[in-house]
Design a protein around this motif. Structure first.
Motif, PDB file in Angstrom:
ATOM      1  N   GLU A 168      -1.058   6.520   1.835  1.00  0.00           N
ATOM      2  CA  GLU A 168      -2.366   7.125   2.090  1.00  0.00           C
ATOM      3  C   GLU A 168      -3.315   5.560   2.177  1.00  0.00           C
ATOM      4  O   GLU A 168      -4.667   5.557   2.451  1.00  0.00           O
ATOM      5  CB  GLU A 168      -2.879   7.790   1.066  1.00  0.00           C
ATOM      6  CG  GLU A 168      -2.336   9.199   0.921  1.00  0.00           C
ATOM      7  CD  GLU A 168      -2.863   9.845  -0.252  1.00  0.00           C
ATOM      8  OE1 GLU A 168      -3.872   9.720  -0.803  1.00  0.00           O
ATOM      9  OE2 GLU A 168      -2.514  11.120  -0.158  1.00  0.00           O
ATOM     10  N   ARG A 178      -3.865   3.324   0.204  1.00  0.00           N
ATOM     11  CA  ARG A 178      -4.267   2.599  -1.214  1.00  0.00           C
ATOM     12  C   ARG A 178      -3.416   1.534  -1.738  1.00  0.00           C
ATOM     13  O   ARG A 178      -2.145   1.510  -1.349  1.00  0.00           O
ATOM     14  CB  ARG A 178      -4.280   3.786  -2.222  1.00  0.00           C
ATOM     15  CG  ARG A 178      -5.610   4.821  -2.015  1.00  0.00           C
ATOM     16  CD  ARG A 178      -5.491   6.004  -2.883  1.00  0.00           C
ATOM     17  NE  ARG A 178      -4.103   6.699  -2.940  1.00  0.00           N
ATOM     18  CZ  ARG A 178      -3.947   7.722  -3.407  1.00  0.00           C
ATOM     19  NH1 ARG A 178      -4.830   8.513  -3.960  1.00  0.00           N
ATOM     20  NH2 ARG A 178      -2.704   8.197  -3.255  1.00  0.00           N
ATOM     21  N   ARG A 228       0.911  -1.196  -0.123  1.00  0.00           N
ATOM     22  CA  ARG A 228      -0.040  -0.153  -0.127  1.00  0.00           C
ATOM     23  C   ARG A 228       0.929   1.281   0.041  1.00  0.00           C
ATOM     24  O   ARG A 228       2.027   1.109   0.280  1.00  0.00           O
ATOM     25  CB  ARG A 228      -1.034   0.108   1.020  1.00  0.00           C
ATOM     26  CG  ARG A 228      -1.904  -1.263   1.257  1.00  0.00           C
ATOM     27  CD  ARG A 228      -2.934  -0.894   2.359  1.00  0.00           C
ATOM     28  NE  ARG A 228      -3.906  -2.100   2.513  1.00  0.00           N
ATOM     29  CZ  ARG A 228      -4.985  -1.910   2.105  1.00  0.00           C
ATOM     30  NH1 ARG A 228      -5.554  -1.024   1.341  1.00  0.00           N
ATOM     31  NH2 ARG A 228      -5.858  -3.103   2.139  1.00  0.00           N
ATOM     32  N   ASP A 229       0.383   2.447  -0.656  1.00  0.00           N
ATOM     33  CA  ASP A 229       0.912   3.588  -0.285  1.00  0.00           C
ATOM     34  C   ASP A 229       0.918   4.261   1.003  1.00  0.00           C
ATOM     35  O   ASP A 229       0.247   3.882   1.972  1.00  0.00           O
ATOM     36  CB  ASP A 229       0.490   4.506  -1.526  1.00  0.00           C
ATOM     37  CG  ASP A 229      -0.863   4.753  -1.630  1.00  0.00           C
ATOM     38  OD1 ASP A 229      -1.318   5.113  -0.485  1.00  0.00           O
ATOM     39  OD2 ASP A 229      -1.300   5.408  -2.638  1.00  0.00           O
TER      40      ASP A 229
END
Length: 521
Positions: free
Chosen positions: A112, A114, A109-110
């Motif tokens: 944020e 996502r 995931r990044d």
């Protein structure tokens, strides 16, 4: 279930053959319906899915669409993808990714939160859901194995090698398998084949030793229809160290900018395709095959694209290279094509039903039509989870019937071994990246001799699978996708279709060839 005797008196409504992604996902989706998983190795080990480095392709990113993913799949499949099947698979992809997340798979995931998506060859968008660069397969399997071992409705029979399907009254009713030196039978309300691919039928492969076409052979010997057997995908960039299986340099490296060079440092892929290193796998594999055969060599150069970050971004590839004395951060990696995936397999419909009543199938052992002549990168894990879930949904409700495992005799030695070395050599030499009629004929005759020598013994399934692959390649007089013939180098409209063959029909191809050659085996 550490030994068959421990299952005495227990019922097995659903028998699943295979402890990889497709088999375990199906078992989890069946819960709380009961299932017994028969696995040739401890679950999660000996499964090609555990070795998958790229990830799962799913249109989940901003700007991506199901239509774009489908278009890429159709283009890679060279004209014979079953469009309806592929569209349905792609549409279900996000839901299956969320299933895996719910089972504890730690997809990247990044900042944020996502999903962090990457791009691979022949994809028009970044849509590969992965784990730590090249560890998706391992992470997925670790999460599923943990969940399976916590699920009371799933019984495990590990280190048990499936040998035959039991067919009674025209219906598949169970499985015969070897375990701890004994031959055993287990019957149930349904049998699901999720036994993996055929890579170990070849001398150079990225697949574990368990992937020797056993499930395909079992189904074919029972009379199942087999589709597109001639289409064998070679991964372009196996690390050329002489290891068996060959370690893999994931396609994600090229997606992140790594280049292919010869011994002189010259990039050669733009000589053969406008997409260069991101051309479809079959084109890249043939280009590397020619480079190696010519003596100019082929090397994956990651120095600029990855460099000092290699160990962190691609730890699996880094470890394989370092074990062979190659530091990929500072030197190019020698690569060679290796058998990686089989687009052919047991023919199934959209629910995973085979042509044999009582037998369902999912994963690489099948041919659903979603890959056509050339699988799009990372569509394989997607196919496994989508169709495993469909099989689970289609299976009959738990009727509380079945029979306990019964021990029926001594197992024949060798059933758990790799395919015969002679078989592996002849397939690599004559049914490989590049093929022609003379070589395919020699392969068929040799396979016929091996089948006669082994009879119905330990290697009957491997030789049956090999015969279907060679017969399909011999009959398809064109080049399409992963099937390339120097004597028929162009695609032909007459072959713009999928092929379906039974083992009896493959044997008829061999018999006709023997008659032409004047041989009598």
């Amino acid at each position: 279930m550490s030994a068959p005797t421990e299952a005495a008196g227990r019922l097995a409504p659903v028998v699943i053959v295979g402890g990889g992604l497709a088999g375990l996902f199906c078992a989890l989706k069946l819960a709380p319906r009961r299932a017994v998983v028969i696995a040739a190795a401890p679950i999660g080990q000996g499964a090609s899915s555990a070795w998958a480095q790229g990830g799962i392709a799913s249109a989940m990113g901003e700007g991506d669409t199901f239509e774009k993913h489908l278009a890429d799949t159709l283009a890679a499949g060279a004209g014979i993808v079953d469009e309806a099947m592929a569209a349905g698979m792609i549409a279900e992809g996000p839901d299956r990714v969320h299933d895996l997340l719910s089972y504890g798979v730690p997809f990247d995931r990044d900042l944020e939160g996502r999903l962090n998506l990457s791009r691979e060859a022949a994809h028009s968008e970044r849509r590969i859901v992965r784990v730590r660069g090249d560890m998706a397969g391992r992470a997925i399997m670790e999460a599923l194995v943990a969940r399976v071992r916590q699920t009371p409705s799933i019984e495990l029979c590990e280190n048990a090698v499936a040998q035959d399907l039991i067919v009674e009254g025209g219906r598949v009713t169970g499985v015969r398998f070897a375990h701890d030196g004994h031959l055993n039978e287990l019957r149930g309300a349904a049998v699901v084949l999720a036994s993996g691919g055929i890579g170990q039928l070849y001398a150079v492969t990225t697949n574990p030793s368990e992937a020797c076409g056993r499930g395909l052979g079992m189904a074919a010997r029972a009379g199942a229809r087999i589709a597109d057997a001639e289409f064998v995908q070679f991964h372009p960039t196996a690390i050329d160290t002489g290891a068996d299986p060959a370690p893999l340099a994931t396609e994600a490296l090229r997606g992140d900018g790594a280049t292919l060079i010869d011994r002189a440092g010259r990039r050669f892929m733009f000589d053969v395709h406008p997409d260069g290193e991101l051309a479809p796998r079959d084109i890249v594999a043939r280009a590397i095959f020619r480079q190696v055969a010519s003596g100019e060599g082929a090397f994956l150069d990651c120095r600029q694209a990855v460099g000092a970050e290699f160990a962190q971004r691609f730890p699996t590839v880094y470890a394989s290279c370092m074990a062979a004395g190659i530091d990929p951060a500072v030197e190019p990696i020698p690569v060679v094509p290796a058998v990686h995936y089989h687009m052919g397999g047991v023919l199934t419909d959209e629910h995973g039903r085979t042509s044999l009543p009582g037998l369902w199938a999912c994963g690489e052992v099948t041919s659903t039509g979603v890959h056509g002549a050339n699988r799009l990168a990372s569509n394989s894990l997607l196919e496994a989870v989508v169709f495993a879930a469909r099989v689970a949904a289609d299976l009959p409700a738990d009727p509380g019937i079945g029979t306990p495992i019964s021990r029926i005799g001594a197992a024949e030695e060798g059933e758990g071994d790799k395919a015969p070395p002679a078989l592996r050599r002849v397939l690599s030499r004559h049914v490989g990246v590049v093929r022609d009629a003379q070589g395919l004929a020699e392969a068929l005759l040799t396979i016929g001799e091996l089948r006669a020598a082994h009879g119905a013994g330990a290697h009957a399934n491997a030789t049956a699978a090999a015969l279907l692959i060679a017969a399909g390649a011999y009959q398809r007089q064109e080049s399409r996708g992963a099937h390339y013939r120097t004597d028929f180098p162009q695609a032909e409209e007459g072959w713009h279709r999928r092929t379906v063959m039974t083992l009896a029909e493959a044997e008829a191809v061999l018999a006709a060839l023997r008659q032409t050659r004047g041989t009598s085996l």
